[in-house]
Design an enzyme around this catalytic site. Sequence first.
Site, mmCIF file in Angstrom:
data_model
loop_
_atom_site.group_PDB
_atom_site.id
_atom_site.type_symbol
_atom_site.label_atom_id
_atom_site.label_comp_id
_atom_site.label_asym_id
_atom_site.label_seq_id
_atom_site.Cartn_x
_atom_site.Cartn_y
_atom_site.Cartn_z
ATOM 1 N N TYR A 1 -59.312 72.038 -50.382
ATOM 2 C CA TYR A 1 -59.893 71.044 -51.276
ATOM 3 C C TYR A 1 -58.828 70.097 -51.808
ATOM 4 O O TYR A 1 -57.645 70.412 -51.845
ATOM 5 C CB TYR A 1 -60.671 71.698 -52.426
ATOM 6 C CG TYR A 1 -59.837 72.348 -53.510
ATOM 7 C CD1 TYR A 1 -59.472 71.638 -54.653
ATOM 8 C CD2 TYR A 1 -59.450 73.673 -53.420
ATOM 9 C CE1 TYR A 1 -58.733 72.235 -55.661
ATOM 10 C CE2 TYR A 1 -58.719 74.283 -54.422
ATOM 11 C CZ TYR A 1 -58.355 73.562 -55.542
ATOM 12 O OH TYR A 1 -57.618 74.150 -56.542
ATOM 13 N N CYS A 2 -59.297 68.925 -52.174
ATOM 14 C CA CYS A 2 -58.464 67.908 -52.809
ATOM 15 C C CYS A 2 -59.271 67.386 -54.004
ATOM 16 O O CYS A 2 -60.143 68.083 -54.507
ATOM 17 C CB CYS A 2 -58.115 66.798 -51.815
ATOM 18 S SG CYS A 2 -59.551 65.915 -51.161
ATOM 19 N N LYS A 3 -59.013 66.194 -54.426
ATOM 20 C CA LYS A 3 -59.730 65.648 -55.582
ATOM 21 C C LYS A 3 -61.199 65.392 -55.276
ATOM 22 O O LYS A 3 -62.076 65.822 -56.011
ATOM 23 C CB LYS A 3 -59.057 64.357 -56.049
ATOM 24 C CG LYS A 3 -59.702 63.722 -57.254
ATOM 25 C CD LYS A 3 -58.959 62.464 -57.682
ATOM 26 C CE LYS A 3 -59.626 61.815 -58.875
ATOM 27 N NZ LYS A 3 -58.900 60.592 -59.282
ATOM 28 N N GLY B 1 -62.468 65.139 -51.616
ATOM 29 C CA GLY B 1 -62.892 65.589 -50.299
ATOM 30 C C GLY B 1 -62.302 64.851 -49.113
ATOM 31 O O GLY B 1 -62.356 65.351 -47.996
ATOM 32 N N TYR C 1 -62.415 68.896 -55.813
ATOM 33 C CA TYR C 1 -62.236 69.494 -57.135
ATOM 34 C C TYR C 1 -63.158 68.854 -58.172
ATOM 35 O O TYR C 1 -63.657 69.533 -59.058
ATOM 36 C CB TYR C 1 -60.773 69.373 -57.581
ATOM 37 C CG TYR C 1 -60.513 69.994 -58.924
ATOM 38 C CD1 TYR C 1 -60.592 71.374 -59.093
ATOM 39 C CD2 TYR C 1 -60.209 69.219 -60.033
ATOM 40 C CE1 TYR C 1 -60.372 71.958 -60.331
ATOM 41 C CE2 TYR C 1 -59.978 69.784 -61.269
ATOM 42 C CZ TYR C 1 -60.064 71.155 -61.418
ATOM 43 O OH TYR C 1 -59.855 71.736 -62.648
#
Length: 139
Positions: free
Chosen positions: A102-104, A106, A131
Amino acid sequence: MIVLAIFVLGGCMASFEDGNELAEVAKTKISEMPVDSLIVKLENYEPILLLDIRQVEEFEEGNIAGSVLLSRGELEFKISNESYWEEMFLYSPLPEDEIVVYCKSGARAALAAESLQKLGFSNVYSLQGGYLAYKAKTE
């Protein structure tokens, strides 16, 4: 003959406006996991490797409990590096292990999931919405 080869090879390469467009194409080649599914897996203590591929500053501002920080810029170089995992007292992931990145929001995670698949990891998911979506569901 050389001009034809350059034309043919050049025509095979896709061109993208920006990273978001590249990420959208990556999303067609990977699997995304809905936030609700991740929450269930975490509540049931299912064995997954949860990778936060954001930058250190982003991770420190907030992260999903139990996730491992492995920033996008280092992912391909450290994912199979046993010394890296030993330093954290963790096992190096196996190609069949379930991995959720995951990142901020997607986009970076989609690119990371695609890279992991290319490196031979077969059970990789990108967290849908990243996230921000997780935080919205759990606050």
